[in-house]
Design a protein around this motif. Structure first.
Motif, short mmCIF file in Angstrom:
data_model
loop_
_atom_site.label_atom_id
_atom_site.label_comp_id
_atom_site.label_asym_id
_atom_site.label_seq_id
_atom_site.Cartn_x
_atom_site.Cartn_y
_atom_site.Cartn_z
N TYR A 1 2.22 2.67 -3.33
CA TYR A 1 1.29 3.42 -4.17
C TYR A 1 0.65 4.58 -3.41
CZ TYR A 1 2.02 -0.68 -6.99
OH TYR A 1 2.61 -1.69 -7.71
N LYS B 1 0.83 -1.20 0.00
CA LYS B 1 0.00 0.00 0.00
C LYS B 1 0.87 1.25 0.00
CE LYS B 1 -3.46 0.25 2.86
NZ LYS B 1 -4.30 0.10 4.07
N GLU C 1 -0.93 4.70 -0.63
CA GLU C 1 -2.26 4.42 -0.10
C GLU C 1 -2.23 4.11 1.40
OE1 GLU C 1 -3.59 1.16 -2.48
OE2 GLU C 1 -3.90 2.39 -4.25
#
Length: 87
Positions: A21, A18, A23
Motif C-alpha cells: 500500500y 505495508k 506505506e
C-alpha cells in the motif's frame, strides 16, 4: 556489524503488507530485500500476497461496473412479504 539490516520473518511480513500500500519506507524496503536473499518462504509469501491483491483489485473494478438491482418481480415479492409481516 549490520544487525539493523536483518529482520525476522514476522517483521518481513509486516513490511510486505505495508509495501503493498506504499506505506513502507525506503529503509524498510531495503531490509525486506535483504531478508529475501536468505528466506524463500517470505519471498513466496510476498509473491502470493501481491497476486491476491491484484486479483481482488481486478474484481473490485468489475464489481463497480455492475449495478445490482432487484427485478420488478423480486421487488413485488419483497413488498408482499413486508406487507404480510406487518399484518
Amino acid at each position: 556489524m549490520f544487525k539493523f539490516l536483518f529482520i525476522t520473518c514476522d517483521e518481513a511480513t509486516m513490511i510486505c503488507n505495508k509495501s503493498q500500500y506504499n506505506e513502507a519506507s525506503l529503509f524498510e524496503k531495503i531490509q525486506l530485500n535483504i531478508h529475501f536473499l536468505r528466506c524463500g518462504i517470505c519471498r513466496l509469501y510476498t509473491k502470493q500476497n501481491n497476486k491476491m491483491s491484484d486479483l481482488f483489485r481486478m474484481k473490485a473494478t468489475d464489481c463497480q461496473k455492475e449495478k445490482p438491482c432487484l427485478s420488478d418481480i423480486d421487488k413485488a415479492a419483497l413488498k408482499q412479504k413486508l406487507e404480510n409481516s406487518k399484518a
